[in-house]
Each structure stands twice: as structure tokens, then as C-alpha cells.
Design a protein around this motif. Structure first.
Motif, short mmCIF file in Angstrom:
data_model
loop_
_atom_site.label_atom_id
_atom_site.label_comp_id
_atom_site.label_asym_id
_atom_site.label_seq_id
_atom_site.Cartn_x
_atom_site.Cartn_y
_atom_site.Cartn_z
N ALA A 63 0.86 -1.18 0.00
CA ALA A 63 0.00 0.00 0.00
C ALA A 63 0.90 1.23 0.00
O ALA A 63 1.75 1.37 0.89
N VAL A 64 0.77 2.08 -1.00
CA VAL A 64 1.62 3.27 -1.08
C VAL A 64 0.78 4.53 -1.23
O VAL A 64 -0.22 4.54 -1.95
N ARG A 65 1.23 5.57 -0.53
CA ARG A 65 0.54 6.85 -0.65
C ARG A 65 0.89 7.46 -2.01
O ARG A 65 2.06 7.52 -2.37
N VAL A 66 -0.12 7.86 -2.75
CA VAL A 66 0.15 8.42 -4.08
C VAL A 66 -0.20 9.91 -4.15
O VAL A 66 0.19 10.59 -5.10
N ALA A 67 -0.94 10.41 -3.17
CA ALA A 67 -1.29 11.83 -3.19
C ALA A 67 -1.69 12.28 -1.80
O ALA A 67 -2.10 11.47 -0.96
N SER A 68 -1.56 13.57 -1.56
CA SER A 68 -2.07 14.15 -0.32
C SER A 68 -2.25 15.65 -0.54
O SER A 68 -1.75 16.21 -1.52
N ALA A 69 -2.97 16.26 0.40
CA ALA A 69 -3.21 17.70 0.32
C ALA A 69 -2.25 18.41 1.26
O ALA A 69 -1.62 17.78 2.10
N ASN A 70 -2.13 19.70 1.14
CA ASN A 70 -1.27 20.44 2.07
C ASN A 70 -1.75 20.26 3.51
O ASN A 70 -0.95 20.22 4.42
N MET A 71 -3.06 20.17 3.70
CA MET A 71 -3.59 20.07 5.06
C MET A 71 -3.53 18.65 5.62
O MET A 71 -3.80 18.44 6.79
N THR A 72 -3.14 17.65 4.79
CA THR A 72 -3.14 16.26 5.26
C THR A 72 -2.24 16.09 6.48
O THR A 72 -2.61 15.46 7.45
N ASN A 73 -1.05 16.71 6.42
CA ASN A 73 -0.09 16.56 7.51
C ASN A 73 -0.58 17.15 8.82
O ASN A 73 -0.22 16.66 9.88
N THR A 74 -1.40 18.17 8.75
CA THR A 74 -1.85 18.80 9.98
C THR A 74 -3.24 18.31 10.39
O THR A 74 -3.72 18.66 11.47
N SER A 75 -3.89 17.52 9.54
CA SER A 75 -5.21 17.00 9.86
C SER A 75 -5.09 15.81 10.80
O SER A 75 -4.28 14.91 10.57
N GLY A 80 -7.45 13.76 3.10
CA GLY A 80 -6.93 14.11 1.78
C GLY A 80 -5.88 13.17 1.23
O GLY A 80 -5.51 13.26 0.06
N PHE A 81 -5.38 12.22 2.07
CA PHE A 81 -4.37 11.33 1.47
C PHE A 81 -5.06 10.25 0.63
O PHE A 81 -6.19 9.85 0.88
N GLY A 105 -6.72 -1.54 -5.66
CA GLY A 105 -7.51 -0.31 -5.83
C GLY A 105 -6.99 0.82 -4.98
O GLY A 105 -5.79 0.94 -4.75
N ILE A 106 -7.92 1.63 -4.52
CA ILE A 106 -7.59 2.89 -3.86
C ILE A 106 -8.32 3.00 -2.54
O ILE A 106 -9.49 2.62 -2.46
N TYR A 107 -7.63 3.49 -1.50
CA TYR A 107 -8.36 4.01 -0.35
C TYR A 107 -7.87 5.42 -0.06
O TYR A 107 -6.72 5.76 -0.37
N ALA A 108 -8.76 6.22 0.48
CA ALA A 108 -8.44 7.63 0.68
C ALA A 108 -9.14 8.12 1.94
O ALA A 108 -10.24 7.68 2.27
N SER A 109 -8.47 9.05 2.64
CA SER A 109 -9.07 9.61 3.85
C SER A 109 -10.12 10.64 3.43
O SER A 109 -9.80 11.67 2.83
N ALA A 110 -11.38 10.34 3.75
CA ALA A 110 -12.48 11.16 3.26
C ALA A 110 -13.31 11.75 4.40
O ALA A 110 -14.43 12.20 4.17
#
Ligand SMILES: *[C@@H]1O[C@H](CO)[C@@H](O)[C@H](O)[C@H]1NC(C)=O
Ligand SMILES: *[C@@H]1O[C@H](CO)[C@@H](O)[C@H](O)[C@H]1NC(C)=O
Ligand SMILES: *[C@@H]1O[C@H](CO)[C@@H](O)[C@H](O)[C@H]1NC(C)=O
Ligand SMILES: *[C@@H]1O[C@H](CO)[C@@H](O)[C@H](O)[C@H]1NC(C)=O
Length: 191
Positions: A63-75, A80-81, A105-110
Motif C-alpha cells: 500500500a503506497v501513498r500516491v497523493a495528499s493535500a497540504n492540510m493532510t499533515n496537519t489534519s 486528503g491522502f 484499488g484505492i483508499y483515501a481519507s475522506a
């Protein structure tokens, strides 16, 4: 005049009967089919049981992170990841037990307020008669809850016309590495 009219009528009739004989060649967009024309008999209920290995650490993560938002690190919820996975599914809780499939497939923090993942996955099975068949999952996974339920929205192969639900229960989680083993009970209606 009368002659050309009757000729036209004949052409229309012939075209109509040909379209009945060769529906594939016609421009018909939709038609009703009897279920047995696709070999569909009685709908069955199947129960599948397996373990899902989400490996995020080490040299060979599945499982690899492929994207995140600027706010992901502080959330607090990592909002957003997005991660792409190809996780092994095994018959027993140990990764060295029999491989029965893979979750791809994909999982994402929603979710902003709690840890809640959007799961968009295909389960590709290798086991016995299910080899080559797939189930598609689209659901919400609040990973800190003891049991989560996600809808099965379809399938292929032996799982054509599938619908049902999957129940997920984390049986092992390593806080340091982030690796997890999740037990799955899947209940699926199919033909
Ligand atoms: C989030 O933090 C990690 C390390 O703490 C850093 O490598 C990454 O660039 C950060 N991402 C963003 C979008 O700020
Ligand atoms: C995200 O953070 C980077 C670095 O701090 C900044 O350059 C970029 O404009 C930010 N993006 C957004 C969408 O806020
Ligand atoms: C998994 O299986 C391997 C090899 O059979 C064994 O060494 C290991 O201890 C097992 N792990 C657990 C958690 O049972
Ligand atoms: C599943 O099917 C593939 C392709 O048909 C074949 O290569 C593979 O050996 C099969 N696996 C099992 C476990 O039967």
C-alpha cells in the motif's frame, strides 16, 4: 406508382424480418432477454472468509501513498491522502498462509472529524473455481471501529450480478509501522 409502393412495402418487411433474425446486426439499442439466455439459474448466497494484509512499511509495501493535500499533515484524520494498494488476501491470519486473492484499488481519507476511508477496490480471487473472478467494493471504512461494513457493488466471472456486503475487523495493527491485518467476512448474492 402502385408498383413502386408495393416494392417499398416489401423492402420494409424484409428489413424488419432480417432485423428479427439478426438482432446483432440491427441498430437496436436495448431489448429484453430471458435470464436463461445467459445461463442464469437460481441466485445463490455465498460466504467468503479471508484476511487482508495492508503492508505500508519495509522494502516491499503493498500500500503506497500516491497523493495528499497540504492540510493532510496537519489534519488529525489525515484528510486528503490517497493510497494505491495491491494487498494480499490469505486464507489464514498469517501472511505465509495460502494466498486466495488480492485487493487492488484505492483508499483515501475522506472524513474530517474521524478516521474514515473511502474504499474503491476490486478483490481478484485465485482460489479454486473462483480463480479469475472479481468482486467490486465501494464503501466507507471507519478503521477504528471494531467492525466496518462495506457494500459489494458488483462482480465478474462467477460473481456476475453480485451484490452484498463485506464486514471488516482489524485483528492486528502495528502502531509503529502502520501495517495491519484485517479479517473479512463477505456475504454475496450471485448466480
Ligand atoms: C508532509 O510531511 C512530510 C514529512 O513530515 C513531508 O515530507 C511532506 O512533504 C509533507 N507534505 C505536504 C503536502 O506538506
Ligand atoms: C501547498 O504548500 C506549498 C508549500 O508550502 C505551496 O507552495 C502551495 O502553494 C500550497 N498549495 C496549496 C493548494 O495551498
Ligand atoms: C507465520 O508463519 C511463519 C512461518 O510459517 C512463522 O514463522 C510465524 O511465526 C507465523 N506468525 C504468526 C504471527 O503466527
Ligand atoms: C488461475 O488462473 C491463472 C490463469 O488462468 C493460472 O495461471 C493460475 O495458475 C490459476 N491459479 C490457480 C491457483 O488455480
Amino acid at each position: 406508382m402502385a408498383k413502386s409502393l408495393s416494392k417499398m412495402t416489401a423492402i420494409i418487411f424484409i428489413t424488419f424480418f432480417l432485423s428479427l433474425l439478426f438482432p446483432g446486426n440491427s441498430q437496436t439499442f436495448s431489448r429484453n432477454l430471458p435470464r436463461k439466455s445467459l445461463g442464469l439459474k437460481r441466485e445463490k448466497l455465498s460466504h467468503l472468509h479471508f484476511y487482508f494484509h495492508d503492508i505500508v512499511s519495509g522494502r516491499n509495501p503493498t500500500a503506497v501513498r500516491v497523493a495528499s493535500a497540504n492540510m493532510t499533515n496537519t489534519s488529525a484524520t489525515g484528510f486528503g491522502f490517497v493510497a494505491m494498494i495491491d494487498d494480499p488476501l490469505t486464507a489464514g491470519p498469517n501472511l505465509s498462509s495460502k494466498l486466495v486473492g488480492r485487493a487492488q484499488g484505492i483508499y483515501a481519507s475522506a472524513a474530517l472529524e474521524e478516521v474514515g476511508l473511502l474504499m474503491v477496490l476490486n478483490y481478484a480471487f485465485f482460489e479454486g473455481k473462483y480463480n479469475g473472478s472479481t468482486l467490486s467494493i465501494l464503501g466507507r471504512n471507519t478503521v477504528l471501529s471494531p467492525v466496518r461494513e462495506m457494500p459489494i457493488v458488483g462482480g465478474s466471472g462467477l460473481f456476475r450480478f453480485a451484490r452484498g456486503y463485506a464486514q471488516a475487523k482489524t485483528v492486528w495493527f502495528d502502531v509503529r509501522s502502520g501495517d495491519a491485518v484485517v479479517e473479512y467476512n463477505v456475504y454475496v448474492l450471485h448466480y
